[in-house]
Design a protein around this motif. Structure first.
Motif, PDB file in Angstrom:
ATOM      1  N   PRO A   1      38.692  26.701  36.319  1.00 50.52           N
ATOM      2  CA  PRO A   1      39.714  25.929  37.044  1.00 50.52           C
ATOM      3  C   PRO A   1      40.747  26.787  37.752  1.00 50.52           C
ATOM      4  O   PRO A   1      41.392  26.346  38.692  1.00 50.52           O
ATOM      5  N   GLY A   2      40.919  28.032  37.319  1.00 49.35           N
ATOM      6  CA  GLY A   2      41.879  28.897  37.981  1.00 49.35           C
ATOM      7  C   GLY A   2      43.124  29.078  37.142  1.00 49.35           C
ATOM      8  O   GLY A   2      43.236  28.522  36.048  1.00 49.35           O
ATOM      9  N   PRO A   3      44.057  29.877  37.649  1.00 57.91           N
ATOM     10  CA  PRO A   3      44.000  30.563  38.951  1.00 57.91           C
ATOM     11  C   PRO A   3      42.965  31.682  38.972  1.00 57.91           C
ATOM     12  O   PRO A   3      42.705  32.307  37.944  1.00 57.91           O
ATOM     13  N   TRP A   4      42.366  31.874  40.149  1.00 60.83           N
ATOM     14  CA  TRP A   4      41.356  32.927  40.305  1.00 60.83           C
ATOM     15  C   TRP A   4      42.042  34.229  40.716  1.00 60.83           C
ATOM     16  O   TRP A   4      42.813  34.248  41.685  1.00 60.83           O
ATOM     17  N   PRO A   5      41.746  35.325  40.030  1.00 61.05           N
ATOM     18  CA  PRO A   5      42.311  36.612  40.450  1.00 61.05           C
ATOM     19  C   PRO A   5      41.716  37.065  41.782  1.00 61.05           C
ATOM     20  O   PRO A   5      40.683  36.543  42.226  1.00 61.05           O
ATOM     21  N   PHE A   6      42.349  38.032  42.407  1.00 57.12           N
ATOM     22  CA  PHE A   6      41.902  38.528  43.718  1.00 57.12           C
ATOM     23  C   PHE A   6      40.423  38.900  43.699  1.00 57.12           C
ATOM     24  O   PHE A   6      39.675  38.573  44.616  1.00 57.12           O
ATOM     25  N   GLY A   7      39.966  39.577  42.650  1.00 56.20           N
ATOM     26  CA  GLY A   7      38.584  40.031  42.569  1.00 56.20           C
ATOM     27  C   GLY A   7      37.614  39.030  41.984  1.00 56.20           C
ATOM     28  O   GLY A   7      36.459  39.377  41.722  1.00 56.20           O
ATOM     29  N   GLY A   8      38.048  37.788  41.772  1.00 54.96           N
ATOM     30  CA  GLY A   8      37.140  36.771  41.256  1.00 54.96           C
ATOM     31  C   GLY A   8      36.654  37.071  39.856  1.00 54.96           C
ATOM     32  O   GLY A   8      37.430  37.488  38.984  1.00 54.96           O
ATOM     33  N   PHE A   9      35.365  36.870  39.609  1.00 54.74           N
ATOM     34  CA  PHE A   9      34.793  37.038  38.277  1.00 54.74           C
ATOM     35  C   PHE A   9      35.056  38.429  37.716  1.00 54.74           C
ATOM     36  O   PHE A   9      35.324  38.592  36.524  1.00 54.74           O
ATOM     37  N   ALA A  10      34.995  39.438  38.561  1.00 57.04           N
ATOM     38  CA  ALA A  10      35.140  40.820  38.094  1.00 57.04           C
ATOM     39  C   ALA A  10      36.498  41.087  37.469  1.00 57.04           C
ATOM     40  O   ALA A  10      36.645  42.025  36.674  1.00 57.04           O
ATOM     41  N   GLU A  11      37.502  40.270  37.790  1.00 52.66           N
ATOM     42  CA  GLU A  11      38.843  40.489  37.262  1.00 52.66           C
ATOM     43  C   GLU A  11      39.285  39.413  36.269  1.00 52.66           C
ATOM     44  O   GLU A  11      40.453  39.381  35.863  1.00 52.66           O
ATOM     45  N   LEU A  12      38.351  38.546  35.858  1.00 48.73           N
ATOM     46  CA  LEU A  12      38.695  37.566  34.827  1.00 48.73           C
ATOM     47  C   LEU A  12      38.948  38.283  33.500  1.00 48.73           C
ATOM     48  O   LEU A  12      38.354  39.322  33.207  1.00 48.73           O
ATOM     49  N   ASP A  13      39.807  37.688  32.703  1.00 52.76           N
ATOM     50  CA  ASP A  13      40.116  38.250  31.387  1.00 52.76           C
ATOM     51  C   ASP A  13      39.029  37.825  30.402  1.00 52.76           C
ATOM     52  O   ASP A  13      39.219  36.916  29.579  1.00 52.76           O
ATOM     53  N   LEU A  14      37.874  38.485  30.499  1.00 45.53           N
ATOM     54  CA  LEU A  14      36.735  38.213  29.633  1.00 45.53           C
ATOM     55  C   LEU A  14      36.403  39.456  28.827  1.00 45.53           C
ATOM     56  O   LEU A  14      36.758  40.576  29.209  1.00 45.53           O
ATOM     57  N   ALA A  15      35.686  39.254  27.729  1.00 44.42           N
ATOM     58  CA  ALA A  15      35.237  40.382  26.933  1.00 44.42           C
ATOM     59  C   ALA A  15      34.366  41.290  27.793  1.00 44.42           C
ATOM     60  O   ALA A  15      33.508  40.805  28.541  1.00 44.42           O
TER      61      ALA A  15
END
Length: 303
Positions: free
Chosen positions: A36-50
């Motif tokens: 749902p967002g907010p989406w970081p500038f780099g999209g998936f690559a910058e999500l706070d994921l393991a």
């Protein structure tokens, strides 16, 4: 609303007359992850994921030539349901394939890697992806959201907002997948017309950025043929050869009826004058563009 003096890359590109044919980002498929967002500038690559989840999904997608996009439905969505993911795979035969799943925990996203290795189902309707990634470029949000709203009203089950797809200056951008057809610089009405025509089995040259399975020069040549002789089906034009000499390309195309059976497009590529190509670009840069030199149809191949 744009304030006086505020730079917007899409308006600037339109004023310059930037050519968009031949600018579709290449891919053989797409991984969609509902977020749902907010989406970081780099999209998936910058999500706070393991990190291990990031690695598994990115490695599987890159190995298969797929791009990862974050997606969300237009407007407010009911809470309490699991988010969706999808693997959309382009197929040169036209038998495009899809697999859908859901996730609630980060570890669930590892399912995507296995899904990429499976063939997926055919016969599902195409997905309409509208870039609305405002953190990446304001034009994508400003111009993309009205287009997403319009497409959502026509096809609510198949329409999603998505993260960056490339070509901010061509906003609003619409990617139809797994067909792999990019449209750019569309208004809501133009988007409905282009997507509706594609869903009926035809592609027109208007607002076409290109087909994602083709190289840029090939994309441009296909758009040139569609503009002169089309519209035509998504797979009605096949690239037989593409030969470069210096700044010239000759692209030989084999076409299905009612198009000419064979068309040779000679084109020239060149660097456009330096310009600010995105709203956040730190400095001007030069983009490559194409122009038609000649279009030849052998007399014995005309229909």
């Amino acid at each position: 609303m744009t304030r006086p003096g505020q730079f917007r890359c899409a308006a600037a590109a339109f004023a310059r007359g930037d050519r968009q044919a031949g600018t579709a980002a290449r891919a053989r498929g797409w991984v969609l992850i509902e977020h749902p967002g907010p989406w970081p500038f780099g999209g998936f690559a910058e999500l706070d994921l393991a990190p291990e989840v990031q690695h598994v999904v990115r490695h599987a997608a890159q190995s298969a030539g797929m791009r990862i996009l974050l997606v969300r439905r237009h407007g407010r969505q009911p809470s309490g349901r699991e988010a969706l993911w999808a693997v959309l795979r382009y197929d040169a035969t036209g038998e495009h394939r899809q697999e859908w799943g859901s996730w609630s925990e980060e570890a669930d996203l590892a399912q995507i890697a296995a899904a990429i290795d499976r063939p997926g189902a055919t016969g599902l309707p195409p997905v309409h992806l509208v870039c609305t990634h405002g953190v990446h470029d304001a034009c994508c949000a400003i111009r993309g959201r009205p287009v997403a709203r319009a497409l959502n009203e026509e096809w609510p089950d198949e329409t999603w907002e998505c993260s960056h797809v490339g070509g901010d200056r061509y906003a609003a951008n619409v990617l139809v997948a797994p067909d792999g057809v990019y449209f750019g610089d569309v208004t809501p009405d133009q988007a409905i017309e282009a997507v509706g025509l594609l869903r009926s089995g035809l592609v027109a040259a208007d607002h076409l950025r290109g087909y994602t399975d083709l190289a840029p020069a090939e994309q441009y040549a296909v758009a040139e043929v569609l503009g002169r002789f089309g519209p035509a089906g998504r797979h009605a034009i096949q690239v037989r050869s593409a030969t470069r000499r210096g700044d010239r390309w000759t692209v030989l195309l084999e076409c299905a009826a009612p198009l000419p059976a064979e068309v040779a497009v000679e084109l020239r590529f060149y660097a456009e004058p330096a310009a600010q190509l995105t709203c956040l670009a730190p400095a001007p840069s030069r983009a490559l563009a194409y122009e038609t030199v000649a279009v030849r149809v052998p007399p014995d191949t005309r229909r």
